[in-house]
Design a protein around this motif. Sequence first.
Motif, PDB file in Angstrom:
ATOM      1  N   LEU A 102       7.735   2.453  -0.705  1.00  0.00           N
ATOM      2  CA  LEU A 102       7.756   2.677   0.705  1.00  0.00           C
ATOM      3  C   LEU A 102       8.102   3.843   0.911  1.00  0.00           C
ATOM      4  CD1 LEU A 102      10.927  -0.472   0.560  1.00  0.00           C
ATOM      5  CD2 LEU A 102       8.992  -0.735   1.590  1.00  0.00           C
ATOM      6  N   PHE A 103       7.697   4.226   0.116  1.00  0.00           N
ATOM      7  CA  PHE A 103       7.872   5.501   0.940  1.00  0.00           C
ATOM      8  C   PHE A 103       6.627   6.300   1.661  1.00  0.00           C
ATOM      9  CE2 PHE A 103       6.211  10.460   0.915  1.00  0.00           C
ATOM     10  CZ  PHE A 103       7.234  10.457   0.777  1.00  0.00           C
ATOM     11  N   GLY A 104       5.741   5.605   1.766  1.00  0.00           N
ATOM     12  CA  GLY A 104       4.633   6.163   3.119  1.00  0.00           C
ATOM     13  C   GLY A 104       5.664   5.529   4.231  1.00  0.00           C
ATOM     14  N   ALA A 105       6.274   4.139   4.071  1.00  0.00           N
ATOM     15  CA  ALA A 105       6.657   3.847   5.768  1.00  0.00           C
ATOM     16  C   ALA A 105       7.871   4.585   6.027  1.00  0.00           C
ATOM     17  CB  ALA A 105       7.358   2.378   5.210  1.00  0.00           C
ATOM     18  N   LEU A 106       8.580   5.179   5.038  1.00  0.00           N
ATOM     19  CA  LEU A 106       9.925   5.773   5.908  1.00  0.00           C
ATOM     20  C   LEU A 106       8.997   7.011   5.755  1.00  0.00           C
ATOM     21  CD1 LEU A 106      12.209   5.967   2.014  1.00  0.00           C
ATOM     22  CD2 LEU A 106      12.424   4.544   4.630  1.00  0.00           C
ATOM     23  N   TYR A 107       8.309   7.662   5.454  1.00  0.00           N
ATOM     24  CA  TYR A 107       7.508   9.028   5.843  1.00  0.00           C
ATOM     25  C   TYR A 107       6.734   8.876   7.392  1.00  0.00           C
ATOM     26  CZ  TYR A 107       4.663  13.156   5.868  1.00  0.00           C
ATOM     27  OH  TYR A 107       3.914  14.583   5.935  1.00  0.00           O
ATOM     28  N   TYR A 108       5.858   7.654   7.287  1.00  0.00           N
ATOM     29  CA  TYR A 108       5.546   7.264   8.502  1.00  0.00           C
ATOM     30  C   TYR A 108       6.874   6.989  10.028  1.00  0.00           C
ATOM     31  CZ  TYR A 108       0.724   6.941   7.715  1.00  0.00           C
ATOM     32  OH  TYR A 108      -0.250   7.215   7.079  1.00  0.00           O
ATOM     33  N   SER A 109       7.876   6.979   9.467  1.00  0.00           N
ATOM     34  CA  SER A 109       8.918   6.251  10.661  1.00  0.00           C
ATOM     35  C   SER A 109       9.431   7.018  11.118  1.00  0.00           C
ATOM     36  CB  SER A 109       9.260   5.213   9.584  1.00  0.00           C
ATOM     37  OG  SER A 109       9.279   4.171   9.417  1.00  0.00           O
ATOM     38  N   LEU A 110       9.230   8.070  10.075  1.00  0.00           N
ATOM     39  CA  LEU A 110      10.454   9.539  10.478  1.00  0.00           C
ATOM     40  C   LEU A 110       9.204  10.437  11.722  1.00  0.00           C
ATOM     41  CD1 LEU A 110      12.752  11.276   9.688  1.00  0.00           C
ATOM     42  CD2 LEU A 110      11.236  12.425   8.211  1.00  0.00           C
ATOM     43  N   ASN A 161       3.653   3.098  14.886  1.00  0.00           N
ATOM     44  CA  ASN A 161       4.590   2.176  15.178  1.00  0.00           C
ATOM     45  C   ASN A 161       5.718   1.796  13.846  1.00  0.00           C
ATOM     46  OD1 ASN A 161       6.123  -0.093  15.236  1.00  0.00           O
ATOM     47  ND2 ASN A 161       4.606  -0.690  16.564  1.00  0.00           N
ATOM     48  N   PRO A 162       6.768   2.195  13.728  1.00  0.00           N
ATOM     49  CA  PRO A 162       7.560   2.243  11.989  1.00  0.00           C
ATOM     50  C   PRO A 162       7.537   0.969  11.881  1.00  0.00           C
ATOM     51  CG  PRO A 162       8.868   3.727  13.646  1.00  0.00           C
ATOM     52  CD  PRO A 162       7.712   3.578  14.941  1.00  0.00           C
ATOM     53  N   ALA A 163       6.654  -0.104  13.002  1.00  0.00           N
ATOM     54  CA  ALA A 163       7.389  -1.425  12.115  1.00  0.00           C
ATOM     55  C   ALA A 163       6.253  -2.022  11.517  1.00  0.00           C
ATOM     56  CB  ALA A 163       7.723  -1.944  13.097  1.00  0.00           C
ATOM     57  N   MET A 164       5.032  -1.687  12.265  1.00  0.00           N
ATOM     58  CA  MET A 164       3.434  -0.970  11.365  1.00  0.00           C
ATOM     59  C   MET A 164       3.059  -0.872  10.777  1.00  0.00           C
ATOM     60  SD  MET A 164      -0.090  -0.600  13.390  1.00  0.00           S
ATOM     61  CE  MET A 164      -1.618  -0.389  12.911  1.00  0.00           C
ATOM     62  N   ALA A 165       3.930   0.034  10.289  1.00  0.00           N
ATOM     63  CA  ALA A 165       4.331   0.976   9.124  1.00  0.00           C
ATOM     64  C   ALA A 165       4.888   0.893   8.062  1.00  0.00           C
ATOM     65  CB  ALA A 165       4.542   2.400   8.750  1.00  0.00           C
ATOM     66  N   LEU A 166       6.302  -0.038   8.530  1.00  0.00           N
ATOM     67  CA  LEU A 166       6.652  -1.012   7.346  1.00  0.00           C
ATOM     68  C   LEU A 166       5.852  -2.219   7.053  1.00  0.00           C
ATOM     69  CD1 LEU A 166       9.429  -1.398   5.825  1.00  0.00           C
ATOM     70  CD2 LEU A 166      10.460  -2.549   7.369  1.00  0.00           C
ATOM     71  N   GLY A 167       5.382  -3.121   7.977  1.00  0.00           N
ATOM     72  CA  GLY A 167       4.368  -4.095   7.185  1.00  0.00           C
ATOM     73  C   GLY A 167       3.689  -3.444   6.899  1.00  0.00           C
ATOM     74  N   ILE A 168       2.855  -2.606   6.400  1.00  0.00           N
ATOM     75  CA  ILE A 168       1.677  -2.329   5.599  1.00  0.00           C
ATOM     76  C   ILE A 168       2.270  -1.892   4.108  1.00  0.00           C
ATOM     77  CG2 ILE A 168      -0.126  -0.583   5.304  1.00  0.00           C
ATOM     78  CD1 ILE A 168      -0.865  -0.248   8.155  1.00  0.00           C
ATOM     79  N   ALA A 169       3.296  -1.177   3.954  1.00  0.00           N
ATOM     80  CA  ALA A 169       4.101  -1.299   3.047  1.00  0.00           C
ATOM     81  C   ALA A 169       4.075  -2.028   2.237  1.00  0.00           C
ATOM     82  CB  ALA A 169       5.187   0.636   2.952  1.00  0.00           C
ATOM     83  N   VAL A 170       5.134  -2.998   2.967  1.00  0.00           N
ATOM     84  CA  VAL A 170       5.713  -4.105   2.080  1.00  0.00           C
ATOM     85  C   VAL A 170       4.824  -4.925   1.536  1.00  0.00           C
ATOM     86  CG1 VAL A 170       7.044  -6.479   3.009  1.00  0.00           C
ATOM     87  CG2 VAL A 170       7.837  -4.050   3.676  1.00  0.00           C
ATOM     88  N   ALA A 171       3.592  -5.385   2.078  1.00  0.00           N
ATOM     89  CA  ALA A 171       2.964  -5.783   1.662  1.00  0.00           C
ATOM     90  C   ALA A 171       1.797  -4.656   0.706  1.00  0.00           C
ATOM     91  CB  ALA A 171       0.974  -6.072   2.836  1.00  0.00           C
ATOM     92  N   HIS A 172       1.805  -3.555   1.023  1.00  0.00           N
ATOM     93  CA  HIS A 172       0.926  -3.209  -0.778  1.00  0.00           C
ATOM     94  C   HIS A 172       2.694  -3.002  -1.844  1.00  0.00           C
ATOM     95  CE1 HIS A 172      -1.190  -0.708  -2.910  1.00  0.00           C
ATOM     96  NE2 HIS A 172      -0.470   0.117  -2.866  1.00  0.00           N
ATOM     97  N   ARG A 173       3.918  -3.007  -1.635  1.00  0.00           N
ATOM     98  CA  ARG A 173       4.675  -3.006  -1.994  1.00  0.00           C
ATOM     99  C   ARG A 173       4.457  -4.466  -2.940  1.00  0.00           C
ATOM    100  NH1 ARG A 173       8.337  -1.321  -5.363  1.00  0.00           N
ATOM    101  NH2 ARG A 173      10.207  -1.854  -5.672  1.00  0.00           N
ATOM    102  N   ALA A 174       4.241  -5.405  -2.739  1.00  0.00           N
ATOM    103  CA  ALA A 174       4.392  -6.700  -3.494  1.00  0.00           C
ATOM    104  C   ALA A 174       3.838  -6.967  -4.754  1.00  0.00           C
ATOM    105  CB  ALA A 174       3.984  -7.841  -2.432  1.00  0.00           C
ATOM    106  N   SER A 175       2.283  -6.055  -4.212  1.00  0.00           N
ATOM    107  CA  SER A 175       1.620  -5.830  -5.869  1.00  0.00           C
ATOM    108  C   SER A 175       1.922  -4.428  -6.804  1.00  0.00           C
ATOM    109  CB  SER A 175      -0.231  -5.547  -4.406  1.00  0.00           C
ATOM    110  OG  SER A 175      -0.172  -4.750  -4.153  1.00  0.00           O
TER     111      SER A 175
END
Length: 136
Positions: A96-104, A78-92
């Motif tokens: 966001l590359f991983g979220a874009l890759y997964y979403s594609l 699910n792209p939303a799940m990938a984006l959520g994980i990436a945003v949480a990790h981005r905060a530290s």
Amino acid sequence: YSSIYGGGSFRLGPGFFGEAWTPIAMEEFVFTFLLCFVVLSVTYSNTTRNSTMRGFAIGSCVTVAGNATKSIFGACLNPAMALGIAVAHRASEGSLFGALYYSLVEVLAGVAAAHVFITTHAVDVQEESLGDAWRG
């Protein structure tokens, strides 16, 4: 997740067990395709629709995907799940590359599942099209 663990997060993508992007893309594509095809089959198709087993079929797809891919990286599906994980990790410290890759990969799998569904359930798709034409 991040707030529960005191700001800790995990990276989305290779590096967890030293794997590359290719196995991750393959597992995401296969299991997202499977999930999308099953959802279309049990909810849209007049031939294969089954309201009593709908939740079981969809839940089974998610469970199988998670168990089959946990040694690679687990399945987002699910792209939303990938984006959520990436945003949480981005905060530290992440990106966001991983979220874009997964979403594609997940969007491509969804499109492929829709095409296969249209091909394999052509009768249902034609009935729906004729129904819309008859309704005016």
